[in-house]
Design a protein around this motif. Structure first.
Motif, PDB file in Angstrom:
ATOM      1  N   ASN A   2       0.834  -1.211   0.000  1.00  0.00           N
ATOM      2  CA  ASN A   2       0.000   0.000   0.000  1.00  0.00           C
ATOM      3  C   ASN A   2       0.867   1.258   0.000  1.00  0.00           C
ATOM      4  O   ASN A   2       2.100   1.185   0.084  1.00  0.00           O
ATOM      5  CB  ASN A   2      -0.983  -0.022   1.173  1.00  0.00           C
ATOM      6  N   PHE A   3       0.230   2.415  -0.089  1.00  0.00           N
ATOM      7  CA  PHE A   3       0.941   3.686  -0.214  1.00  0.00           C
ATOM      8  C   PHE A   3       1.777   3.997   1.035  1.00  0.00           C
ATOM      9  O   PHE A   3       2.892   4.512   0.931  1.00  0.00           O
ATOM     10  CB  PHE A   3      -0.053   4.808  -0.506  1.00  0.00           C
ATOM     11  N   ALA A   6       4.858   2.140   0.745  1.00  0.00           N
ATOM     12  CA  ALA A   6       5.667   2.738  -0.326  1.00  0.00           C
ATOM     13  C   ALA A   6       6.411   3.968   0.206  1.00  0.00           C
ATOM     14  O   ALA A   6       7.598   4.159  -0.099  1.00  0.00           O
ATOM     15  CB  ALA A   6       4.792   3.099  -1.517  1.00  0.00           C
ATOM     16  N   ARG A  18       4.051   1.880  -9.250  1.00  0.00           N
ATOM     17  CA  ARG A  18       2.815   1.113  -9.237  1.00  0.00           C
ATOM     18  C   ARG A  18       2.815   0.142 -10.407  1.00  0.00           C
ATOM     19  O   ARG A  18       3.190   0.495 -11.517  1.00  0.00           O
ATOM     20  CB  ARG A  18       1.607   2.046  -9.351  1.00  0.00           C
ATOM     21  N   LYS A  19       2.372  -1.065 -10.154  1.00  0.00           N
ATOM     22  CA  LYS A  19       2.216  -2.044 -11.238  1.00  0.00           C
ATOM     23  C   LYS A  19       1.216  -1.537 -12.257  1.00  0.00           C
ATOM     24  O   LYS A  19       1.341  -1.826 -13.444  1.00  0.00           O
ATOM     25  CB  LYS A  19       1.753  -3.387 -10.682  1.00  0.00           C
ATOM     26  N   TRP A  21       0.746   1.465 -13.380  1.00  0.00           N
ATOM     27  CA  TRP A  21       1.146   2.600 -14.211  1.00  0.00           C
ATOM     28  C   TRP A  21       1.394   2.151 -15.640  1.00  0.00           C
ATOM     29  O   TRP A  21       1.907   1.052 -15.874  1.00  0.00           O
ATOM     30  CB  TRP A  21       2.388   3.268 -13.651  1.00  0.00           C
ATOM     31  N   ASP A  71      -3.648   6.816  -6.512  1.00  0.00           N
ATOM     32  CA  ASP A  71      -2.327   6.357  -6.088  1.00  0.00           C
ATOM     33  C   ASP A  71      -2.296   6.078  -4.581  1.00  0.00           C
ATOM     34  O   ASP A  71      -1.753   5.065  -4.142  1.00  0.00           O
ATOM     35  CB  ASP A  71      -1.255   7.391  -6.423  1.00  0.00           C
ATOM     36  N   ALA A  74      -4.149   2.833  -3.756  1.00  0.00           N
ATOM     37  CA  ALA A  74      -3.738   1.630  -4.495  1.00  0.00           C
ATOM     38  C   ALA A  74      -2.984   0.645  -3.588  1.00  0.00           C
ATOM     39  O   ALA A  74      -2.331   1.026  -2.633  1.00  0.00           O
ATOM     40  CB  ALA A  74      -2.847   2.032  -5.666  1.00  0.00           C
ATOM     41  N   GLU A  75      -3.086  -0.621  -3.955  1.00  0.00           N
ATOM     42  CA  GLU A  75      -2.401  -1.696  -3.222  1.00  0.00           C
ATOM     43  C   GLU A  75      -1.366  -2.378  -4.126  1.00  0.00           C
ATOM     44  O   GLU A  75      -0.910  -3.478  -3.807  1.00  0.00           O
ATOM     45  CB  GLU A  75      -3.437  -2.741  -2.766  1.00  0.00           C
ATOM     46  N   ASP A  76      -1.010  -1.735  -5.247  1.00  0.00           N
ATOM     47  CA  ASP A  76      -0.093  -2.366  -6.207  1.00  0.00           C
ATOM     48  C   ASP A  76       1.280  -1.707  -6.269  1.00  0.00           C
ATOM     49  O   ASP A  76       1.989  -1.797  -7.253  1.00  0.00           O
ATOM     50  CB  ASP A  76      -0.725  -2.419  -7.598  1.00  0.00           C
ATOM     51  N   TRP A  77       1.698  -1.074  -5.185  1.00  0.00           N
ATOM     52  CA  TRP A  77       3.020  -0.459  -5.127  1.00  0.00           C
ATOM     53  C   TRP A  77       4.082  -1.543  -4.997  1.00  0.00           C
ATOM     54  O   TRP A  77       3.868  -2.569  -4.351  1.00  0.00           O
ATOM     55  CB  TRP A  77       3.113   0.506  -3.950  1.00  0.00           C
TER      56      TRP A  77
END
Length: 81
Positions: A2-3, A6, A18-19, A21, A71, A74-77
Motif C-alpha cells: 500500500n501507499f 511505499a 505502481r504495477k 502505471w 495512487d 492503491a495496493e499495487d506499489w
C-alpha cells in the motif's frame, strides 16, 4: 504494497512504482536536499527518463510528483531496482 509502505520504502532510499502505471521504466523517488540544493525540504519526484513506450512524444523527465487519490488508495506499489 500500500501507499504507506511505499512511503516507508522511499524514506529508506528505495525507488517505488505502481504495477498499474502505464509503461515500464517509471518510478518515484525521494530527494533529500544537501548543502548544494536550492530546496530546503525533502520532496518526491517522478522519473520517466527510462520510460519504455512506442509513443515518441511521451515525456522523459524528472519532475516533482504529487499522489492522486487513486495512487494513495492503491495496493499495487512495488520496490523498483
Amino acid at each position: 504494497m500500500n501507499f504507506g509502505k511505499a512511503i516507508e520504502k522511499l524514506k529508506s532510499s528505495k525507488k517505488v512504482a505502481r504495477k498499474g502505471w502505464n509503461g515500464k521504466g517509471i518510478f518515484i523517488e525521494l530527494q533529500v536536499p544537501d548543502e548544494y540544493s536550492k530546496m530546503t525540504h525533502p520532496y518526491i519526484y517522478i522519473d520517466t527518463t527510462e520510460l519504455v513506450t512506442d509513443n515518441p512524444d511521451a515525456p522523459k523527465d524528472r519532475v516533482p510528483w504529487l499522489a492522486s487519490q487513486t495512487d494513495m488508495l492503491a495496493e499495487d506499489w512495488e520496490v523498483v531496482e
